[in-house]
Design an enzyme around this catalytic site. Structure first.
Site, PDB file in Angstrom:
ATOM      1  N   GLU A 134       0.829  -0.895  -0.273  1.00 31.55           N
ATOM      2  CA  GLU A 134       0.300  -0.067   0.299  1.00 31.55           C
ATOM      3  C   GLU A 134       0.619   1.617  -0.002  1.00 31.55           C
ATOM      4  OE1 GLU A 134      -2.942   0.266  -0.531  1.00 31.55           O
ATOM      5  OE2 GLU A 134      -3.009  -2.225  -0.280  1.00 31.55           O
ATOM      6  N   HIS A 137       2.035   1.808  -3.324  1.00 30.38           N
ATOM      7  CA  HIS A 137       1.048   2.797  -4.402  1.00 30.38           C
ATOM      8  C   HIS A 137       0.778   4.640  -3.681  1.00 30.38           C
ATOM      9  CE1 HIS A 137      -1.066  -0.069  -6.319  1.00 30.38           C
ATOM     10  NE2 HIS A 137      -1.593  -0.758  -5.266  1.00 30.38           N
ATOM     11  N   CYS A 144       2.300  -5.278 -10.562  1.00 25.03           N
ATOM     12  CA  CYS A 144       3.346  -5.651 -10.814  1.00 25.03           C
ATOM     13  C   CYS A 144       3.157  -6.847 -11.532  1.00 25.03           C
ATOM     14  CB  CYS A 144       4.814  -5.851 -10.400  1.00 25.03           C
ATOM     15  SG  CYS A 144       5.946  -6.330 -10.985  1.00 25.03           S
ATOM     16  N   CYS A 149       6.757  -9.951  -6.928  1.00 23.35           N
ATOM     17  CA  CYS A 149       7.186  -8.631  -6.348  1.00 23.35           C
ATOM     18  C   CYS A 149       6.113  -8.371  -5.285  1.00 23.35           C
ATOM     19  CB  CYS A 149       6.960  -7.762  -7.428  1.00 23.35           C
ATOM     20  SG  CYS A 149       7.422  -6.191  -7.272  1.00 23.35           S
TER      21      CYS A 149
HETATM   22 ZN   LIG Z   1      -2.191  -2.680  -4.794  1.00 23.98          ZN
HETATM   23 ZN   LIG Z   2       7.176  -5.519  -9.201  1.00 23.69          ZN
END
Ligand SMILES: [Zn+2]
Ligand SMILES: [Zn+2]
Length: 183
Positions: A134, A137, A144, A149
């Site tokens: 988060e 973001h 991704c 990841c």
């Molecule tokens: Zn997300």
């Molecule tokens: Zn990534």
């Protein structure tokens, strides 16, 4: 980047301390503190029909709180309640992308939720992954496609357990650039 962790309602102290300690290892040039204040989990954000809490509404409250904290680049709300957005059954968290406000829920990160034995290490590991995701973001990072990841979208706890608490090289570079641009 300066991150403030903000408990919303009753949140596990061990989780808050673990996030404070570990988040600076994931993001470059980052410090982290646990805010002494906390927000209450208001009755108004509870949806009686779904028996869940409105993620959007809590995120708006965090955004309001973050706007007043000029010393923090972002505020991570931590709540121990089941969250939803209208288009999904539940969410592990939500964030402004980009922005100053992020939110994670601990509710579905506990092994007990899935009928498994309590496991503090696993619980903390999951909380760290969701927090990094988060906060990623808030730095403008999108989902991704690499399943290992931390920015990979978690549809279920299996996805969360499969990914690492770290960014892939590309996402790390993007996070580092965004943090650098914070000044
Ligand atoms: Zn997300
Ligand atoms: Zn990534």
């Amino acid at each position: 980047m300066k991150i403030g962790i903000l408990p919303i309602g009753q949140a596990d102290e061990d989780v808050l301390m673990c996030l404070k300690e570990k988040l600076p290892n994931v993001f470059p040039d980052t410090t982290c503190l646990v805010n002494s204040e906390k927000l209450s989990l208001r009755k108004e954000v509870f949806d009686e029909k779904r028996k869940q809490y409105r993620s959007n509404a809590i995120l708006i409250e965090i955004r309001g709180y973050a706007a007043e904290k000029s010393d923090l680049n972002c505020v991570l709300g931590v709540v121990d309640a089941d969250l939803f957005v209208p288009e999904l059954n539940f969410v592990f968290g939500e964030a402004a992308c980009p922005g100053k406000a992020a939110l994670i829920s601990l509710w579905r990160l506990k092994p007990e939720f899935y009928g498994d034995a309590p496991n503090m290490k696993l619980f903390l590991d999951r909380a760290l992954k969701e927090a990094v995701h988060e906060l990623g973001h808030t730095l403008g990072l999108r989902h991704c496609s690499r399943s290992s990841c931390v920015m990979h979208f978690s549809n279920s706890i299996f996805d969360t357990d499969k990914k690492q608490s770290l960014f892939c090289d590309q996402c790390y570079l993007q996070a580092a650039i965004s943090i650098n641009n914070l000044g």
